[in-house]
Design an enzyme around this catalytic site. Sequence first.
Site, short mmCIF file in Angstrom:
data_model
loop_
_atom_site.label_atom_id
_atom_site.label_comp_id
_atom_site.label_asym_id
_atom_site.label_seq_id
_atom_site.Cartn_x
_atom_site.Cartn_y
_atom_site.Cartn_z
N LEU A 188 40.03 40.83 41.20
CA LEU A 188 40.43 41.03 42.59
C LEU A 188 39.81 42.28 43.20
O LEU A 188 39.94 42.51 44.41
CB LEU A 188 41.96 41.15 42.70
CG LEU A 188 42.80 40.04 42.07
CD1 LEU A 188 44.28 40.38 42.19
CD2 LEU A 188 42.51 38.70 42.70
N TYR A 239 29.14 43.31 54.06
CA TYR A 239 30.24 42.92 53.20
C TYR A 239 29.98 41.56 52.56
O TYR A 239 30.10 41.38 51.35
CB TYR A 239 31.55 42.88 54.00
CG TYR A 239 32.72 42.34 53.21
CD1 TYR A 239 33.18 42.99 52.07
CD2 TYR A 239 33.39 41.18 53.62
CE1 TYR A 239 34.26 42.51 51.35
CE2 TYR A 239 34.47 40.68 52.91
CZ TYR A 239 34.89 41.35 51.77
OH TYR A 239 35.96 40.86 51.05
N LYS A 280 29.54 40.57 48.50
CA LYS A 280 30.41 39.60 47.81
C LYS A 280 29.58 38.45 47.23
O LYS A 280 29.84 37.97 46.12
CB LYS A 280 31.47 39.06 48.76
CG LYS A 280 32.47 40.08 49.25
CD LYS A 280 33.30 40.68 48.13
CE LYS A 280 34.42 39.78 47.67
NZ LYS A 280 35.33 40.46 46.71
N ASN A 292 41.51 34.22 55.39
CA ASN A 292 42.54 35.25 55.59
C ASN A 292 43.76 34.93 54.74
O ASN A 292 44.29 33.82 54.78
CB ASN A 292 42.95 35.29 57.06
CG ASN A 292 41.81 35.66 57.98
OD1 ASN A 292 41.43 36.82 58.07
ND2 ASN A 292 41.24 34.66 58.65
N PRO A 298 97.71 34.40 59.64
CA PRO A 298 98.74 33.65 58.92
C PRO A 298 99.62 32.81 59.85
O PRO A 298 100.04 33.27 60.91
CB PRO A 298 99.55 34.75 58.22
CG PRO A 298 98.58 35.86 58.03
CD PRO A 298 97.71 35.82 59.25
#
Length: 329
Positions: free
Chosen positions: A13, A63, A67, A92, A241
């Site tokens: 991760l 990015y 990856k 997402n 009551p």
Amino acid sequence: ATLCRDCGAVVHLAGVNRPQDTQEFVEGNEQFSKRLISALQQRTSPCPIVFSSSTQAALDNPYGNSKRAAEEVLRAYAAESGADVFIFRLPNVFGKWCRPEYNSVVATFCHHVAHGLPIRVDDAAHELSLVYVDDVVQAFLDALAGETVAQDDFCMVQPVYTCTVGRLAELVHSFRSCRETLAVPALGDDFTRKLYSTYLSYLPKNGMSYPLVSHADARGSFTEWLRTDGQGQVSVNISKPHIVKGGHYHHTKHEKFLVVAGTGVIRLRRVGSEMILRYEVSGDKLEVVEIPPGYTHDIENTGDTDMVTLMWADECFDPAHPDTYRMEV
């Protein structure tokens, strides 16, 4: 290195997605993956790897490029060692514990709305693809167990939800208003259910409770608790009551009564009949009494302490159409 040598599987991760210098993308994604593979190559036998990549890997940006490079490192290891490598290009991800004001609009919206802060919507029509964190975890476990859904050499998390930013903001705002309206979100919709769970995880630590409005008199009190869209409402009735409450019937509305504390008797009589049905009730023996339409009914506290009754009605009370008609049992 010791952990890599002895582990049964690796769930990768680690990564960088918001660096100050774009070079950190390469170091945190591609180079780290190379170091991980170097450690795994010291094993006597390969082990499976689950890798959380990103849909950005299909795009040409710093990015995404880093990856995609990490994916290639892992695929090369799989080809060389025979190890099973499961690559998930995640969209997402939403769910509890995600950091707001970082890279999740769901986390930001949920945190801000839960804390009474404004949210900003730049493009209400922009459509998001979303997966829920528990579904992601289950997909990882399934992959390691040899059961995975794949497409174009990538593993898939199911289901994938689509929602516009505007609709997301609307839903999250509606969750905050539930406390005033007593409404329960449409939990039959899977996405709404998971989004509401996510929203609740962002409540402030001093904001986990909220008051209800009670209608009280000398006989006791009546307090609505939950209202639903199509599944009725739940209320709490407290009888003092030796007090009798009720003495009315409904044409269509039906109810369920459950005494959870104290002792009493529930009486029912079908309109037009003289036969009275009596049900002894007690918090010591939980038993639901059905109140059908067309039956006038009342409930009496026969004990010396307050009697507490949970009441469910199949529709939310509407003062303009109460469907309630006075008639003694």
